[in-house]
Design a protein around this motif. Structure first.
Motif, PDB file in Angstrom:
ATOM      1  N   THR A 150      -4.324   6.518   2.889  1.00 16.27           N
ATOM      2  CA  THR A 150      -3.847   5.350   2.681  1.00 16.27           C
ATOM      3  C   THR A 150      -4.388   4.667   1.227  1.00 16.27           C
ATOM      4  O   THR A 150      -5.661   4.407   1.227  1.00 16.27           O
TER       5      THR A 150
ATOM      6  N   ARG B  88       0.928  -0.863  -8.639  1.00 16.18           N
ATOM      7  CA  ARG B  88       1.411  -0.502  -7.062  1.00 16.18           C
ATOM      8  C   ARG B  88       2.522  -0.013  -6.985  1.00 16.18           C
ATOM      9  O   ARG B  88       3.367  -0.559  -5.868  1.00 16.18           O
TER      10      ARG B  88
ATOM     11  N   SER C 155       0.904  -1.085   0.073  1.00 19.79           N
ATOM     12  CA  SER C 155       0.115   0.099  -0.030  1.00 19.79           C
ATOM     13  C   SER C 155       0.749   1.123   0.193  1.00 19.79           C
ATOM     14  O   SER C 155       2.188   1.061   0.248  1.00 19.79           O
TER      15      SER C 155
ATOM     16  N   VAL D  19      -4.659   1.247  -1.226  1.00 15.62           N
ATOM     17  CA  VAL D  19      -4.100  -0.350  -0.970  1.00 15.62           C
ATOM     18  C   VAL D  19      -4.238  -1.149  -2.646  1.00 15.62           C
ATOM     19  O   VAL D  19      -3.438  -1.757  -2.664  1.00 15.62           O
ATOM     20  N   THR D  20      -5.298  -0.786  -3.255  1.00 16.67           N
ATOM     21  CA  THR D  20      -5.565  -1.664  -4.527  1.00 16.67           C
ATOM     22  C   THR D  20      -5.109  -0.859  -5.589  1.00 16.67           C
ATOM     23  O   THR D  20      -5.160   0.352  -5.858  1.00 16.67           O
TER      24      THR D  20
END
Lengths: 109, 113
Positions: A48, A69, A31, A50-51
């Motif tokens: 934050t 990411r 993340s 994450v995906t």
């Protein structure tokens, strides 16, 4: 060693303009976090992500996490003097947080 | 609610003098604790972290040391300061290894002359 490159390093714009700052890495993170830090104070977490591909909005701030990411962007719409500060991205990995050097943002009235 | 304190807020010390910076957290128990240094143009550098009393992990070899004498107290020390130790020292805590969110203290500005 995981590295995060933030660009631009410095940005000064007029109130009401839009801007985008970037956070790039060759490493994959589980993340990614964005912080804002004002002079003489500690960083404060903004968001934050994450995906991969995720987009989060916080009022006039839009955060995007890259599909792979490895990178992220922060877009500010109609910037205000109160947005002035150091914007830090931090990648979350097995070794904890890895911080970029930050983007110094100044919004002039 | 949880709060984190650091002192002193600013410090000016001569080269070769000792150092002791203190960080305390209120409103939580058994937090993970962190010391970072932020130098101009270099971003936040993790110096030490602790997952419990007496447990210290060092990330960067240097003339600094850390101790955790109590659950919510984290101390950064040096026996002899160097010019390169100047910077903004930040303490941070997080709830546990199950979360990634760290909360930062107000920092200590250290100038070594």
């Amino acid at each position: 060693t995981q590295l995060l490159e933030q660009s631009p390093q410095f940005l000064s714009i007029q109130e009401g303009e839009n801007l985008t700052v970037y956070c790039n890495s060759s490493s994959v993170f589980s993340s990614l976090q964005w912080y804002r830090q004002e002079p003489g104070e500690g960083p404060v977490l903004l968001v934050t992500v994450v995906t991969g591909g995720e987009v989060k909005k916080l009022k006039r701030l839009t955060f995007q996490f890259g599909d792979a990411r490895k990178d992220s962007s922060l877009h500010i719409t109609a910037a205000q003097p109160g947005d002035t500060g150091l914007y830090l991205c931090a990648g979350v990995g097995a070794d904890g947080l890895t911080f970029g050097k930050g983007t110094h943002l100044i919004i002039q009235p | 609610s949880q709060t984190i304190h650091q002192w002193p807020a600013t410090l000016v010390q001569p080269v070769g003098s000792p150092l002791s910076l203190e960080c305390t957290v209120e409103g939580t128990s058994n937090p993970n604790l962190y010391w970072y240094r932020q130098a101009a143009g270099r971003g936040l550098q993790l110096l030490f972290y602790s997952v419990g009393i007496g447990q210290i992990s060092s990330e960067v070899p240097q003339n600094l040391s850390a101790s955790r004498p109590q659950d919510r107290q984290f101390i950064l020390s040096s026996k002899k300061l160097l010019l390169s130790d100047s910077g903004f020292y930040l303490c941070a805590w997080k709830l546990s290894d199950l979360t990634d969110t760290q909360y930062f203290g107000p920092g200590t500005r250290l100038t070594v002359l």
